[in-house]
Design an enzyme around this catalytic site. Structure first.
Site, PDB file in Angstrom:
ATOM      1  N   GLY A 188     -48.659   4.366  -9.565  1.00 27.50           N
ATOM      2  CA  GLY A 188     -48.730   4.653  -8.144  1.00 27.50           C
ATOM      3  C   GLY A 188     -48.432   6.111  -7.823  1.00 27.50           C
ATOM      4  N   SER A 189     -47.722   6.326  -6.717  1.00 31.23           N
ATOM      5  CA  SER A 189     -47.518   7.681  -6.195  1.00 31.23           C
ATOM      6  C   SER A 189     -46.630   8.564  -7.055  1.00 31.23           C
ATOM      7  CB  SER A 189     -46.946   7.602  -4.783  1.00 31.23           C
ATOM      8  OG  SER A 189     -47.854   6.958  -3.914  1.00 31.23           O
TER       9      SER A 189
END
Length: 579
Positions: free
Chosen positions: A302-303
């Site tokens: 993810g981020s």
């Protein structure tokens, strides 16, 4: 008188031949005995001695034990303790079958928690055997009791059993051994040949019941195993394990992992997993609990990889830290799919993109770069490759972008979808940023000095990106709960949907926080991953960030790292953020 003179005198016939015959026979027997004795004692002495020795002399093993496993401060994580194991000589035992109905046999069966009749049948089925293991690693009290019963054919053998003082806290990393003292999981298996000693041999004389009555000398000395000192700090490990377990239980999560790496040396200071198990109890060693999730479990980061997209943009020369990206209107269509932010952030500089965790921002950066320029930083930090820890079960991750991939694939790749990493790989990536772009091989063995490493990212760019990551814990950032009092923190939150079994993405999440502390001169790279937290709190900033804060706070204190003199800076614009 006349009559007497005229009487004939009777004489005994001469039997001298009998005497000679008897003397010859006795002499022949005596000479035969002498010859036989001489034959046995002189000419055939060696063969007879060997035959005698084969019945009474045995070669007995001299036990050797595995080396200790220690943490970096000399605390024991695993040691071998002497213990008795039980074996049976059925042939000797059954010479007097009445023993199977004796009070001693009843007490013997009860001590082993066995049914008396079933145990007797088990012995009778092996009546022609001379050696059968009955129970390994007896309880010490039972061993003393069985020894006092003194049942012929029931024997105890001294062995070693592995004991783990820290139990479940280090279980997934250290692993465990089997009943034969061979490593089966973790460090115990990875370094089995180094930890294992070589048993010795000695010649002994045994009696009818195979009891040693005389020692004839050592044939080969036993070589004890080597001690192994890990880089793990058991104090930091205990904090990481405690905080992870508490969070997993509170959020009813499936599991999780925490990795703490010394940026300067590449040493792994802590590696905790949930769920865990007690390695001192064989009945708790289920596969789902024994695996080391920090090195085996893969997830889409993810981020947490958005800083690497920023690194690629800066290294391409097309962007500067002050460069701006227009993220309006907060969403865009790519190949009939949508990339979006929670709201329209408008124009953001690179630091603002990280602070707001803007999917639009990193997507537009990635699409403006060539594939090679974009993926460069991902390969440099070690994604898609084993870290080289050498521990059983470590996975390489998945980093295989398709040739001629679509714009949507490239865009989602920039914010952590479409590839998989492990917690240890993500920790290595952040340690590269914290070490001013120097990649050092990770290790779980204590090092004596600074590892030189390889410069894979420009040092200035690495420092600039770390500075931007401080925005994440500043007011308006996504990771404010990762703050550590007195220290500046640089990090990134991540919340990624998990792939559903039926295809596509489901409603389960992996929450991650990865960071560096202190941000001014990073000493620690810490990654926290929690798998499938239940309820509405499933963001990296709310689930994983608090664990980071607690672990970092205690670790910096234990390492005597001085607090920062500067307060945390807040760059970019304020507002509500997302992972």
């Amino acid at each position: 008188m006349k009559k007497i003179r005229n009487r004939k005198i009777m004489t005994v016939p001469d039997c001298k031949w009998r005497y000679v015959t008897m003397l010859f026979v006795v002499s022949a027997c005596f000479i035969g005995l002498i010859i036989r004795t001489a034959y046995l004692q002189v000419w055939n002495a060696t063969d007879l001695a060997k035959a005698g020795e084969s019945r009474s002399i045995r070669v007995k093993g001299i036990s050797s034990h595995r080396g200790l496993i220690l943490d970096r401060n000399g605390e024991e994580l695993a040691r071998s303790v002497p213990i008795e194991s039980l074996w049976i000589d059925p042939k000797t035992l059954l010479k007097d079958k009445s023993v199977l109905t004796s009070p001693a046999w009843k007490g013997f069966a009860k001590a082993l928690n066995r049914d008396e009749k079933e145990l007797s049948k088990w012995i009778l089925d092996r009546a022609d055997r001379r050696f059968v293991w009955l129970e390994r690693h007896l309880d010490p009290n039972n061993a003393v009791f069985i020894k006092r019963l003194a049942i012929n054919g029931v024997n105890l053998k001294s062995e070693y059993r592995r004991y783990y003082p820290s139990a479940e806290v280090t279980a997934n990393l250290v692993g465990f051994t089997g009943v034969d003292d061979k490593g089966l999981e973790g460090v115990e298996k990875a370094f089995d040949s180094y930890l294992t000693g070589q048993p010795g041999k000695e010649k002994v004389v045994v009696d009818l019941y195979r009891r040693v009555v005389e020692e004839r000398g050592v044939l080969a000395e036993a070589e004890q195993g080597n001690d192994l000192q890990l880089s793990i700090d058991s104090r930091i490990q205990a904090v990481a394990y405690r905080e992870l377990k508490k969070t997993v239980l509170n959020h009813n999560a499936k599991g999780g992992s925490v990795v703490v790496v010394d940026v300067d040396t590449g040493e792994v200071l802590a590696m905790a997993s949930q769920p865990s198990f007690n390695p001192n109890r064989s009945d708790s060693r289920f596969p789902n609990m024994t695996r080391n999730r920090a090195i085996t479990d893969l997830f889409e980061p993810g981020s947490t990889v958005k800083p690497l997209t920023i690194v690629s943009a800066l290294e391409s020369g097309k962007y500067q830290p002050q460069s701006t990206i227009d993220t309006s209107p907060g969403r865009m269509k790519l190949n009939r799919k949508t990339v979006r932010d929670p709201r329209n952030y408008g124009v953001l500089d690179l630091g603002g993109i990280i602070k707001k965790s803007s999917n639009m921002g990193v997507s537009r950066l990635a699409l403006s770069l060539s594939d090679q320029e974009f993926l460069n930083s991902f390969y440099k930090v070690g994604f898609g490759k084993s870290t080289g820890l050498g521990v059983q079960g470590e996975t390489k991750g998945v980093l295989r972008p398709r040739d001629n991939w679509s714009d949507i694939e490239k865009a989602t790749f920039s914010f952590g979808y479409g590839f998989q990493v492990s917690s240890i790989q993500l920790a290595q990536a952040y340690s590269v940023l914290g070490a001013n772009g120097i990649k050092r091989p990770l290790t779980i063995i204590k090092q004596n000095g600074l590892e030189q490493g390889e410069q894979v990212i420009d040092s200035t760019i690495a420092q600039e990106v770390v500075s931007m990551m401080e925005n994440v814990v500043a007011d308006g950032g996504t990771g404010t709960k990762a703050r550590v009092e007195g220290y500046r923190v640089a990090g990134k939150t991540g919340t990624a949907r998990k792939v559903a079994k039926t295809g596509g993405y489901g409603d389960e999440y992996v929450t991650v926080f990865a960071g560096l502390v202190p941000a001014t001169a990073p000493r620690l790279a810490i990654v926290v991953m929690v798998d499938e937290p239940a309820g509405d709190a499933y963001y990296g900033g709310t689930v994983s960030a608090p664990i980071f804060s607690e672990v970092a706070d205690k670790a910096l204190d234990l390492m005597n790292v001085a607090p920062d003199q500067q307060t945390v800076k807040a760059f970019a614009v304020g507002g509500v953020s997302h992972d």
